[in-house]
Design an enzyme around this catalytic site. Structure first.
Site, PDB file in Angstrom:
ATOM      1  N   GLU A   1      -5.083  -4.556  10.929  1.00 19.37           N
ATOM      2  CA  GLU A   1      -4.086  -3.495  11.084  1.00 19.37           C
ATOM      3  C   GLU A   1      -4.405  -2.675  12.334  1.00 19.37           C
ATOM      4  O   GLU A   1      -5.190  -1.724  12.266  1.00 19.37           O
ATOM      5  CB  GLU A   1      -4.104  -2.563   9.867  1.00 19.37           C
TER       6      GLU A   1
ATOM      7  N   SER B   1       3.834  -1.596  10.381  1.00 22.18           N
ATOM      8  CA  SER B   1       5.298  -1.586  10.549  1.00 22.18           C
ATOM      9  C   SER B   1       5.945  -2.929  10.220  1.00 22.18           C
ATOM     10  O   SER B   1       6.917  -3.341  10.860  1.00 22.18           O
ATOM     11  CB  SER B   1       5.679  -1.136  11.965  1.00 22.18           C
TER      12      SER B   1
ATOM     13  N   LYS C   1       0.114   4.217  -0.329  1.00 27.11           N
ATOM     14  CA  LYS C   1      -0.551   5.422   0.209  1.00 27.11           C
ATOM     15  C   LYS C   1      -0.302   6.589  -0.753  1.00 27.11           C
ATOM     16  O   LYS C   1      -0.289   6.371  -1.960  1.00 27.11           O
ATOM     17  CB  LYS C   1      -0.072   5.681   1.640  1.00 27.11           C
TER      18      LYS C   1
ATOM     19  N   GLY D   1       2.701   2.735  10.673  1.00 23.38           N
ATOM     20  CA  GLY D   1       3.613   3.851  10.433  1.00 23.38           C
ATOM     21  C   GLY D   1       4.371   4.318  11.661  1.00 23.38           C
ATOM     22  O   GLY D   1       4.979   5.393  11.661  1.00 23.38           O
TER      23      GLY D   1
ATOM     24  N   ASN E   1       0.868  -1.184   0.000  1.00 25.11           N
ATOM     25  CA  ASN E   1       0.000   0.000   0.000  1.00 25.11           C
ATOM     26  C   ASN E   1       0.901   1.231   0.000  1.00 25.11           C
ATOM     27  O   ASN E   1       1.454   1.598   1.031  1.00 25.11           O
ATOM     28  CB  ASN E   1      -0.899  -0.035   1.249  1.00 25.11           C
TER      29      ASN E   1
ATOM     30  N   GLU F   1      -6.752   4.790   7.882  1.00 27.60           N
ATOM     31  CA  GLU F   1      -6.513   6.206   7.532  1.00 27.60           C
ATOM     32  C   GLU F   1      -7.756   6.813   6.898  1.00 27.60           C
ATOM     33  O   GLU F   1      -8.052   7.987   7.077  1.00 27.60           O
ATOM     34  CB  GLU F   1      -5.273   6.315   6.623  1.00 27.60           C
TER      35      GLU F   1
ATOM     36  N   HIS G   1      -9.542   1.136   5.100  1.00 29.76           N
ATOM     37  CA  HIS G   1      -8.248   1.389   5.744  1.00 29.76           C
ATOM     38  C   HIS G   1      -8.436   2.386   6.896  1.00 29.76           C
ATOM     39  O   HIS G   1      -9.226   3.325   6.787  1.00 29.76           O
ATOM     40  CB  HIS G   1      -7.243   1.933   4.730  1.00 29.76           C
TER      41      HIS G   1
HETATM   42  P1  13P Z   1       3.172   0.733   7.618  1.00 31.72           P
HETATM   43  O1  13P Z   1       3.726  -0.560   7.073  1.00 31.72           O
HETATM   44  O2  13P Z   1       3.872   1.943   7.067  1.00 31.72           O
HETATM   45  O3  13P Z   1       3.093   0.711   9.103  1.00 31.72           O
HETATM   46  O4  13P Z   1       1.668   0.864   7.074  1.00 31.72           O
HETATM   47  C1  13P Z   1       0.802  -0.214   7.235  1.00 31.72           C
HETATM   48  C2  13P Z   1      -0.441   0.061   6.473  1.00 31.72           C
HETATM   49  O5  13P Z   1      -1.197   0.954   6.815  1.00 31.72           O
HETATM   50  C3  13P Z   1      -0.709  -0.766   5.284  1.00 31.72           C
HETATM   51  O6  13P Z   1      -1.990  -0.551   4.806  1.00 31.72           O
END
Ligand code: 13P
Length: 256
Positions: free
Chosen positions: A169, A215, A15, A175, A13, A100, A98
């Site tokens: 997640e 992460s 983003k 992140g 992903n 976010e 997601h």
């Molecule tokens: P990170 O791997 O940067 O923590 O992000 C995970 C994520 O949100 C994947 O959708």
């Protein structure tokens, strides 16, 4: 519920990262590294503007393409949006729900349900993302949160696509460099399977593929790959580096 028939799936992903030049470079490197990587499913979800580049660069390779979000309607006056129906024939996977999107764009469980239904109706493969916040975990609410996200998310859905992907997640691990422990994720994955069994049936629960996201990197991936109910990873930061991402794919291909 160990089931060796579940094909692991790694998602990248991206983003909202990368210029077009960097995106093209990364796509070419991924193709070179994973072109004939058939042991597991690999899906790249670039930002929407680089979707055409991803489709072209990865054409006739074993790497699949996905998107990070869709609108729930099939078409209409929704400036800036894209529908699942429009993506048919171009992409394979769609991330829905997601954290976010839930936290920064106010997506509710109800909207996630509408999006999930639109993806299933269009015949695309959903990756349904769920997970609790730090506060929810600390107050012992994790199972209730997962139950609410799944049960509302599945509202009016009679059957899940075979091998459907659910990405667990936990918000606090995304992140932050602070991944959840493999044991904690294994327990959450079992909870997810039990909830799917309660809502649908054991066969469905045993066939869904559960990714861990938060992460994940090439150093910690093997600990997750060893867990019987974790069938892959949804990778954010580390998916922006071809070597790291390919290493994670290799680990999951050989992890069981
Ligand atoms: P990170 O791997 O940067 O923590 O992000 C995970 C994520 O949100 C994947 O959708």
């Amino acid at each position: 519920m160990v089931n060796v028939n579940r094909t692991p799936i790694i998602g990248g992903n991206w983003k909202m990262h990368h210029t077009r030049a960097l995106a093209r470079e990364l796509l070419s490197s991924l193709r070179a590294a994973l072109e004939e990587f058939n042991q597991i499913d690999v899906v790249i979800c670039p930002p929407a503007p680089w979707l055409g580049d991803a489709i072209d660069t990865l054409e006739s390779s074993s790497i699949l393409v996905g998107v990070q979000n869709v609108h729930s309607a099939s078409e209409g006056a929704f400036t800036g949006e894209q529908s699942a129906a429009m993506l048919v024939g171009s992409v394979d996977y769609v991330i829905v729900g997601h954290s976010e999107r839930r936290l920064m764009f106010g997506e509710t469980d109800r909207q996630v349900n509408e999006k999930l239904r639109s993806v299933i109706d269009a015949g695309l493969e959903p990756i349904l993302a769920i997970g609790e916040s730090q506060d929810e975990r600390e107050s012992g609410e994790t199972e209730n949160v997962l139950r609410r996200q799944l049960f509302t998310g599945f509202d009016s859905i009679k059957m899940l696509p075979t091998g459907m992907v659910i990405a667990y997640e936990p918000v606090w691990a995304i992140g932050t460099g602070m991944s959840a422990s493999p044991e904690m994720v294994q327990m959450a994955a079992v909870t997810v399977r039990n909830l799917v069994a309660e809502r649908f049936d054991e066969i469905t629960a045993n066939s869904i593929r559960i990714q861990y996201g938060g992460s994940v990197n090439s150093t910690n991936a093997s600990e997750f790959a060893e867990q019987p109910d974790i069938d892959g990873a949804l990778v954010g930061g580390a998916s922006l580096n071809a070597d790291d991402f390919s290493a994670i794919c290799e680990i999951f291909a050989h992890g069981r």
